[in-house]
Design an enzyme around this catalytic site. Structure first.
Site, PDB file in Angstrom:
ATOM      1  N   HIS A 114      53.314-148.759  86.687  1.00 40.38           N
ATOM      2  CA  HIS A 114      54.291-148.803  87.395  1.00 40.38           C
ATOM      3  C   HIS A 114      54.510-147.578  88.552  1.00 40.38           C
ATOM      4  CE1 HIS A 114      58.902-147.201  86.983  1.00 40.38           C
ATOM      5  NE2 HIS A 114      58.329-146.080  87.297  1.00 40.38           N
ATOM      6  N   GLU A 115      53.565-146.388  88.144  1.00 43.57           N
ATOM      7  CA  GLU A 115      53.511-145.362  89.232  1.00 43.57           C
ATOM      8  C   GLU A 115      52.856-145.853  90.348  1.00 43.57           C
ATOM      9  OE1 GLU A 115      55.272-143.014  88.831  1.00 43.57           O
ATOM     10  OE2 GLU A 115      55.810-142.573  86.752  1.00 43.57           O
ATOM     11  N   HIS A 118      55.013-147.839  92.755  1.00 42.47           N
ATOM     12  CA  HIS A 118      55.788-147.103  93.674  1.00 42.47           C
ATOM     13  C   HIS A 118      54.998-146.912  94.947  1.00 42.47           C
ATOM     14  CE1 HIS A 118      59.314-145.976  91.293  1.00 42.47           C
ATOM     15  NE2 HIS A 118      58.609-145.214  90.453  1.00 42.47           N
ATOM     16  N   ASP A 124      62.224-147.623  91.631  1.00 42.68           N
ATOM     17  CA  ASP A 124      62.694-147.725  90.084  1.00 42.68           C
ATOM     18  C   ASP A 124      63.937-148.654  89.779  1.00 42.68           C
ATOM     19  OD1 ASP A 124      60.937-145.832  88.784  1.00 42.68           O
ATOM     20  OD2 ASP A 124      62.129-144.335  89.792  1.00 42.68           O
TER      21      ASP A 124
END
Ligand SMILES: [Zn+2]
Length: 192
Positions: A114-115, A118, A124
Site C-alpha cells: 500500500h505505502e 503511494h 488513498d
C-alpha cells in the site's frame, strides 16, 4: 530460395517476440521500462517484505521494475509507533515508513504494498473494500490482501507510461505525505 527466406523471417519474428515478452499484450507506448531502485538498508525486519511487495508491483505492472539496493529512489524504514506512512517526493521517488507495532495488527505485506502504491502515484481510497490495496486499514485487520486491483495496477502503468493527462499525472507526481492509512485499533485489554 523463397522457403529459406521464410525460415529466416520466422526465426527473426520468433526472436523479436521472445525479446518483447509480455509487452505484446499491452497497448501502452513502447517506452523503456522504468527502474525504481529501493533501499532496504534501514528497513530492519521488513526487508524481506519489501522484496515481496516489489515483486507484486513488478508482476502487476508492465513497465516498472522495482529493484533492490541499486540506488535510492525509494528508501524503506522500520519505525516504532506513530503509524506507517509514505512520503512521495515525486512520482517513483520517496520514503516509506513501516510501524513495527502496526505491523503486528495489520498484514505487514499489505501495509508495504500500500505505502509503495503511494510512491507509484496512487492516493488513498478508504472505502473498506479489501479487494483494493489503497483502501488500507479501512478494510480492517482481517484484510491481508497485498495485491493492487487491476484498476489500481493499470493506473500505475498508465502514470509511468505518461498516457494520462498532464493534470492527473501532475497530482500523482506531487510531493505528498500520506499518513493515517492504518487507524489504530482499540486496546485489546482495556484498563479497568
Ligand atoms: Zn495510504
Amino acid at each position: 530460395m523463397t522457403s529459406r527466406i521464410s525460415r529466416l523471417v520466422v526465426a527473426f519474428v520468433a526472436t523479436a517476440g521472445a525479446t518483447l515478452g509480455v509487452t505484446v499484450a499491452n497497448p501502452a507506448p513502447a517506452s523503456a521500462a522504468m527502474t525504481i531502485c529501493y533501499n532496504t538498508s534501514q528497513a530492519g525486519s521488513f526487508a524481506g517484505v519489501a522484496n515481496q511487495a516489489a515483486t507484486i508491483w513488478n508482476n502487476a505492472t508492465s513497465n516498472l521494475t522495482l529493484s533492490a539496493n541499486c540506488g535510492s529512489n525509494l528508501r524503506i524504514y522500520s519505525i516504532t509507533g506513530g503509524g506507517s506512512y509514505a512520503v512521495r517526493t515525486s512520482l517513483g521517488n520517496g520514503r516509506v515508513y513501516i510501524d513495527t507495532q502496526q505491523a503486528q495488527q495489520y498484514s505487514p505485506l499489505r501495509i508495504m504494498s500500500h505505502e509503495i502504491g503511494h510512491i507509484l502515484g496512487l492516493p488513498d481510497n478508504y472505502n473498506g473494500n479489501c479487494s483494493l490495496l489503497m483502501s488500507g486499514g479501512s478494510a480492517g485487520t482481517s484484510c491481508t490482501n497485498p495485491y493492487p486491483s487491476s484498476a489500481e495496477a493499470t493506473r500505475v502503468t498508465n502514470l509511468f507510461a505518461d498516457t494520462r493527462s498532464d493534470t492527473e499525472r501532475g497530482s500523482a507526481a506531487d510531493s505528498v505525505i500520506f499518513q493515517d492509512s492504518w487507524p489504530a485499533t482499540t486496546a485489546l485489554a482495556p484498563i479497568g
